[in-house]
Design a protein around this motif. Sequence first.
Motif, short mmCIF file in Angstrom:
data_model
loop_
_atom_site.label_atom_id
_atom_site.label_comp_id
_atom_site.label_asym_id
_atom_site.label_seq_id
_atom_site.Cartn_x
_atom_site.Cartn_y
_atom_site.Cartn_z
N CYS A 15 1.22 -1.32 -0.26
CA CYS A 15 -0.32 -0.18 0.02
C CYS A 15 0.74 1.39 0.21
O CYS A 15 0.45 2.18 -0.71
CB CYS A 15 -1.13 -0.08 0.46
SG CYS A 15 0.01 0.31 2.78
N GLY A 16 2.35 1.21 0.35
CA GLY A 16 3.56 1.94 0.54
C GLY A 16 3.08 3.09 2.10
O GLY A 16 3.40 4.03 2.29
N GLU A 17 1.37 3.32 2.20
CA GLU A 17 1.18 4.68 3.49
C GLU A 17 1.28 3.95 5.12
O GLU A 17 1.16 4.62 6.14
CB GLU A 17 -0.53 5.05 3.63
CG GLU A 17 -0.25 5.48 2.30
CD GLU A 17 -1.54 5.53 1.86
OE1 GLU A 17 -2.58 5.44 2.47
OE2 GLU A 17 -1.18 6.11 0.60
N CYS A 18 1.01 2.00 5.52
CA CYS A 18 0.90 1.68 6.72
C CYS A 18 2.41 1.50 7.77
O CYS A 18 3.09 1.73 6.30
CB CYS A 18 0.16 0.00 6.33
SG CYS A 18 1.21 -1.17 5.99
N CYS A 68 5.34 -0.41 5.67
CA CYS A 68 5.64 -0.16 3.81
C CYS A 68 6.23 1.02 4.46
O CYS A 68 7.07 1.44 3.58
CB CYS A 68 4.55 0.66 3.74
SG CYS A 68 3.58 -0.88 2.58
N CYS A 115 2.96 -5.96 4.51
CA CYS A 115 2.53 -4.74 4.17
C CYS A 115 0.76 -5.19 4.61
O CYS A 115 0.77 -6.40 4.38
CB CYS A 115 2.60 -3.88 3.12
SG CYS A 115 0.74 -2.95 2.42
N GLU A 116 -0.20 -4.58 6.08
CA GLU A 116 -1.17 -5.15 6.41
C GLU A 116 -1.85 -4.98 5.00
O GLU A 116 -2.93 -6.34 5.56
CB GLU A 116 -1.37 -4.43 6.90
CG GLU A 116 -1.17 -2.99 8.20
CD GLU A 116 -1.32 -1.72 8.85
OE1 GLU A 116 -2.54 -1.67 8.82
OE2 GLU A 116 -0.35 -1.41 9.81
ZN LIG Z 1 1.60 -1.45 3.11
#
Ligand SMILES: [Zn+2]
Length: 339
Positions: free
Chosen positions: A88-91, A94, A102-103
């Motif tokens: 996702c790049g955001e959790c 990440c 990544c979740e």
């Molecule tokens: Zn993630």
Amino acid sequence: MLALLAEGPGVAALEEVPAPRPGPGEVVVRVDVALTCGTDLKLLRRGHPKFPFPLVLGHEWAGRVESAGDGVDLPAGLRVTAAVTGPCGECAACRAGRQHLCESAFDHPSWGAFAGRMRIPARVVRSGLLPVPDGLALEAAALIDPVASVVHALDRSPLEGRPDVLVHGSGPIALTFAALLPLWGAGRVVVAGRRTARLERIRRTGATVVNVVASSLPAALAEATAGRGAGLVVDTSGEASLVPGLVDLVASGGTLLLFAGMPRETRIDLSAYRLHYEEVTVTGSFHYRPADVRKSLSLLSEGALPVEDLVTRRRPLSEWAEAFADLSRGDGMKTALLP
Ligand SMILES: [Zn+2]
Ligand SMILES: [Zn+2]
């Protein structure tokens, strides 16, 4: 189109399903080749925590772009392969650079390659859909997923000081470790398994192979490493009952890395003495990051993997059951299924 649909444990059939259409950010590919993998076999037998039934099996593939959704600029016919997930790049994972954890990586996987066509989710298109370089066969490019998993495991492995390494298992993953470990600075590589024909393929990488049916592994390991023992032991078999014995084979100060997944309820009996007084580390590795996927494609392009020993048979997709039976018996390594 025909697709190998798994409806529950042990229940799979080639069935007619609607061809996928790409949504925004997505791509539909025509699958040229899809490889068998122990993960599909295990998934069909007992289910998988990340991939609930029903689903189309198959996740190691290469093919060509057929159509692209809004916002994707890829020409039809482009040869491509892909990672299974896109982070996702955001959790938190990440952001810490641990995209393999990544979740939500597995919420929208690129899965279902045992079919004529396959829809690649937007997140995978963004970080994991890669053009296949000229000169690299699609059959070789289809190995990107297992090779990336091994690349990730090697990056997690303490290989400073050129330790000797024991790889437990004799399948395609063990062969991939045997081929790549020298590039990561390992000393002597010893591969121990039960299947003679597979071990012969692994021997061609330069590794010392030990058939554990015919010989004592501790004695063979001591001989191959001139008594030093293995500073790193990698398990690719996923047989929990054998793990305590593998811990006993790790040299003092060394590491056991559990590469193969085991069922969620699995517990392992460990020697507290070895962990404390001899500082043996037991760790695992799971999946890969986008950087591992790109590295994997480079290694395949450079000819670092013995593709002809990793993909040992070709069959039409209609012979999927025979291909799964070959895999289950350990007959050959991977089969390329051609839709
Ligand atoms: Zn993630
Ligand atoms: Zn796989």
